[in-house]
Scaffold this active site. Structure first.
Site, mmCIF file in Angstrom:
data_model
loop_
_atom_site.group_PDB
_atom_site.id
_atom_site.type_symbol
_atom_site.label_atom_id
_atom_site.label_comp_id
_atom_site.label_asym_id
_atom_site.label_seq_id
_atom_site.Cartn_x
_atom_site.Cartn_y
_atom_site.Cartn_z
ATOM 1 N N HIS A 113 0.833 -1.211 0.000
ATOM 2 C CA HIS A 113 0.000 0.000 0.000
ATOM 3 C C HIS A 113 0.861 1.252 0.000
ATOM 4 O O HIS A 113 2.048 1.206 0.311
ATOM 5 C CB HIS A 113 -0.959 0.034 1.191
ATOM 6 C CG HIS A 113 -0.290 0.054 2.540
ATOM 7 N ND1 HIS A 113 0.041 -1.091 3.220
ATOM 8 C CD2 HIS A 113 0.124 1.080 3.322
ATOM 9 C CE1 HIS A 113 0.610 -0.776 4.374
ATOM 10 N NE2 HIS A 113 0.688 0.532 4.469
ATOM 11 N N HIS A 137 3.964 7.151 3.701
ATOM 12 C CA HIS A 137 4.922 6.055 3.514
ATOM 13 C C HIS A 137 4.464 5.109 2.414
ATOM 14 O O HIS A 137 3.313 5.144 1.986
ATOM 15 C CB HIS A 137 5.150 5.269 4.815
ATOM 16 C CG HIS A 137 3.947 4.550 5.356
ATOM 17 N ND1 HIS A 137 3.086 5.111 6.273
ATOM 18 C CD2 HIS A 137 3.470 3.301 5.128
ATOM 19 C CE1 HIS A 137 2.136 4.236 6.582
ATOM 20 N NE2 HIS A 137 2.339 3.126 5.898
ATOM 21 N N GLU A 160 7.825 1.159 4.890
ATOM 22 C CA GLU A 160 7.332 0.117 5.766
ATOM 23 C C GLU A 160 7.585 -1.225 5.072
ATOM 24 O O GLU A 160 7.325 -1.361 3.881
ATOM 25 C CB GLU A 160 5.820 0.312 6.002
ATOM 26 C CG GLU A 160 5.176 -0.743 6.876
ATOM 27 C CD GLU A 160 3.673 -0.498 7.100
ATOM 28 O OE1 GLU A 160 3.057 0.243 6.301
ATOM 29 O OE2 GLU A 160 3.129 -1.045 8.073
HETATM 30 CO CO CO Z 1 1.311 1.305 6.284
#
Ligand code: CO
Length: 135
Positions: free
Chosen positions: A7, A79, A130
């Site tokens: 994502h 992020h 991430e």
């Molecule tokens: Co995230």
């Protein structure tokens, strides 16, 4: 090492307004808001054919994204999240290569109930990254 883009997270000052932009203007499928008090955010998922966008709004006084919203009052990309096969191996490799892990070095359970780590933007072209353990 990194696999699929899981994502992209966009921090927003107002989740309802942000959801409308994705729903009405961009014509995407947007989930109902999910409060995640442990993470200090409320999240909405935008489902795209090949990935997800997560819209995240600060939740509570101690939200980890409050400072970001102060700096980017209209919101902004927060992020990107990539999947990895083995979060511990990925962590060790990142540390060995000199990357800075944000916060605790032990993988924490992230917003999808999978172990994640975050890596500091200074090592990755200004982008917070991430890494999430794959299924
Ligand atoms: Co995230």
């Amino acid at each position: 090492m990194i696999g699929r883009l899981n994502h992209i997270a966009i921090a927003v000052p107002n989740l309802e307004d942000a959801s409308q932009v994705y729903k009405e203007t961009l014509g995407a499928i947007v989930s109902e808001p999910v409060p995640m008090p442990d993470h200090g955010v409320t999240t909405v998922f935008v489902e795209l054919p090949n990935t997800k966008i997560e819209l995240i709004e600060p939740l509570g006084e101690e939200s980890p994204i409050s400072a970001f919203i102060k700096k980017h009052p209209k919101g902004g990309m927060h992020h990107v999240c990539f999947e990895v096969n083995d979060i511990f191996q990925a962590r060790d490799q990142m540390i060995a290569l000199g990357a800075t892990i944000v916060g605790a070095k032990e993988p924490a359970i992230g917003a999808h109930n999978k172990p994640v780590i975050f890596m500091h933007p200074k090592d990755f072209l200004g982008t917070l990254i991430e890494l999430e353990q794959k299924d």
